[in-house]
Design a protein around this motif. Structure first.
Motif, PDB file in Angstrom:
ATOM      1  N   ASN A  12       0.827  -1.205   0.000  1.00  0.00           N
ATOM      2  CA  ASN A  12       0.000   0.000   0.000  1.00  0.00           C
ATOM      3  C   ASN A  12       0.863   1.257   0.000  1.00  0.00           C
ATOM      4  OD1 ASN A  12      -2.624  -1.116  -0.107  1.00  0.00           O
ATOM      5  ND2 ASN A  12      -2.558  -1.587   2.074  1.00  0.00           N
ATOM      6  N   LYS A  15       2.455   1.686  -3.528  1.00  0.00           N
ATOM      7  CA  LYS A  15       1.572   2.330  -4.505  1.00  0.00           C
ATOM      8  C   LYS A  15       1.839   3.838  -4.547  1.00  0.00           C
ATOM      9  CE  LYS A  15      -2.449  -0.501  -3.296  1.00  0.00           C
ATOM     10  NZ  LYS A  15      -3.802  -0.359  -2.712  1.00  0.00           N
ATOM     11  N   SER A  67      -4.335   4.363   0.813  1.00  0.00           N
ATOM     12  CA  SER A  67      -3.453   4.423  -0.360  1.00  0.00           C
ATOM     13  C   SER A  67      -4.179   4.793  -1.649  1.00  0.00           C
ATOM     14  CB  SER A  67      -2.731   3.078  -0.540  1.00  0.00           C
ATOM     15  OG  SER A  67      -3.673   2.020  -0.709  1.00  0.00           O
ATOM     16  N   ASN A  68      -5.351   4.226  -1.863  1.00  0.00           N
ATOM     17  CA  ASN A  68      -6.042   4.501  -3.122  1.00  0.00           C
ATOM     18  C   ASN A  68      -6.584   5.929  -3.166  1.00  0.00           C
ATOM     19  OD1 ASN A  68      -5.423   1.946  -3.944  1.00  0.00           O
ATOM     20  ND2 ASN A  68      -7.444   1.084  -3.586  1.00  0.00           N
ATOM     21  N   LEU A  95     -10.036  -0.308  -8.307  1.00  0.00           N
ATOM     22  CA  LEU A  95      -9.449   0.017  -7.004  1.00  0.00           C
ATOM     23  C   LEU A  95     -10.304  -0.539  -5.869  1.00  0.00           C
ATOM     24  CD1 LEU A  95      -8.114   3.652  -7.532  1.00  0.00           C
ATOM     25  CD2 LEU A  95      -6.816   1.507  -7.511  1.00  0.00           C
ATOM     26  N   GLU A  98      -9.618  -4.201  -5.811  1.00  0.00           N
ATOM     27  CA  GLU A  98      -8.320  -4.469  -5.166  1.00  0.00           C
ATOM     28  C   GLU A  98      -8.462  -4.501  -3.649  1.00  0.00           C
ATOM     29  OE1 GLU A  98      -4.649  -3.374  -3.107  1.00  0.00           O
ATOM     30  OE2 GLU A  98      -6.256  -1.954  -3.480  1.00  0.00           O
ATOM     31  N   GLN A  99      -9.192  -3.566  -3.101  1.00  0.00           N
ATOM     32  CA  GLN A  99      -9.298  -3.472  -1.646  1.00  0.00           C
ATOM     33  C   GLN A  99     -10.192  -4.544  -1.034  1.00  0.00           C
ATOM     34  OE1 GLN A  99      -7.830  -0.858   0.856  1.00  0.00           O
ATOM     35  NE2 GLN A  99      -6.497  -1.645  -0.748  1.00  0.00           N
ATOM     36  N   ILE A 156      -3.766   4.578 -12.388  1.00  0.00           N
ATOM     37  CA  ILE A 156      -3.630   4.186 -10.979  1.00  0.00           C
ATOM     38  C   ILE A 156      -4.358   2.871 -10.696  1.00  0.00           C
ATOM     39  CG2 ILE A 156      -3.177   6.495 -10.085  1.00  0.00           C
ATOM     40  CD1 ILE A 156      -6.126   6.627  -9.183  1.00  0.00           C
ATOM     41  N   ALA A 157      -5.264   2.446 -11.579  1.00  0.00           N
ATOM     42  CA  ALA A 157      -5.878   1.126 -11.412  1.00  0.00           C
ATOM     43  C   ALA A 157      -4.815   0.042 -11.527  1.00  0.00           C
ATOM     44  CB  ALA A 157      -6.972   0.911 -12.452  1.00  0.00           C
ATOM     45  N   GLY A 160      -2.524   0.199  -8.417  1.00  0.00           N
ATOM     46  CA  GLY A 160      -3.196  -0.381  -7.265  1.00  0.00           C
ATOM     47  C   GLY A 160      -3.151  -1.896  -7.259  1.00  0.00           C
TER      48      GLY A 160
END
Length: 199
Positions: A12, A15, A67-68, A95, A98-99, A156-157, A160
């Motif tokens: 995290n 990133k 982080s995202n 995103l 991911e989480q 950013i995808a 992540g």
């Protein structure tokens, strides 16, 4: 200058380091040793009451965590976050994926292995295998027909999902059966101003 409070082994935190580096934004790194409880001190909880890293200090006394959310903040109005409404939503879609569907299984497993707690959490590690591989399967299916995760361009995808996927082997996940993911990992590593998680 921005200040990043981080634990260097954390995906995290990586990133945030990666997006800042690729955007050529200068920042200061401040180590927070989560294994020693440094993210739970009174001083740190003033920065993030949830007691987690990373935290980005934007200006004195102004902090952003998760982080995202940090990646979204620094990437808006750049090539790393699309202008098209649907593509922006796609970035957020991945995103969130991911989480909720990826990080809880792959990242947590890695953390237990690299901190020497794998023996203690053997049963939990086994339980994380099926949902972790399911998440990788979703990624593989998408990447079989797309170079990246949103709008077919690096965003950013990708950062992540890359952070913990490219080190999934450290958490007991074998990527051998995921050729599209492996190709995508190399594609990400070939992006301008790429920096390793070990840096």
């Amino acid at each position: 200058m921005l200040t990043l409070y981080e634990y260097s082994m954390s995906g995290n935190c990586y990133k945030v380091r990666l997006i800042l580096t690729q955007l050529n934004i200068p920042f200061i790194r401040r180590k927070i040793d989560i294994l020693k409880g440094e993210s739970r001190t009174t001083e740190f909880l003033l920065k993030n009451p949830n007691g987690r890293i990373p935290v980005l200090e934007i200006e004195p006394g102004k902090f952003l965590f998760e982080s995202n959310a940090i990646m979204f903040y620094v990437s808006e109005s750049t090539d790393f976050f699309p202008t098209d409404k649907f593509e922006r939503a796609q970035v957020m879609q991945w995103l969130f994926f991911e989480q909720y569907s990826h990080e809880p299984f792959i990242a947590t497993s890695r953390f237990w292995y690299i901190t020497g707690k794998a023996e203690e959490y053997q049963e939990a590690l086994q339980q994380k295998q099926a949902p972790g591989y399911a998440a990788l399967g979703v990624m593989e299916q998408h990447l079989e027909n797309h170079a990246f995760f949103a709008g077919d361009r690096y965003s950013i995808a990708d950062i992540g999902l890359f952070a913990y996927t490219h080190v999934a082997g450290e958490g007991g996940f074998d990527l051998t059966g995921f050729p599209a993911i492996q190709t995508w990992i190399e594609r990400v590593k070939n992006q301008p101003r790429y920096t390793s998680i070990a840096d």
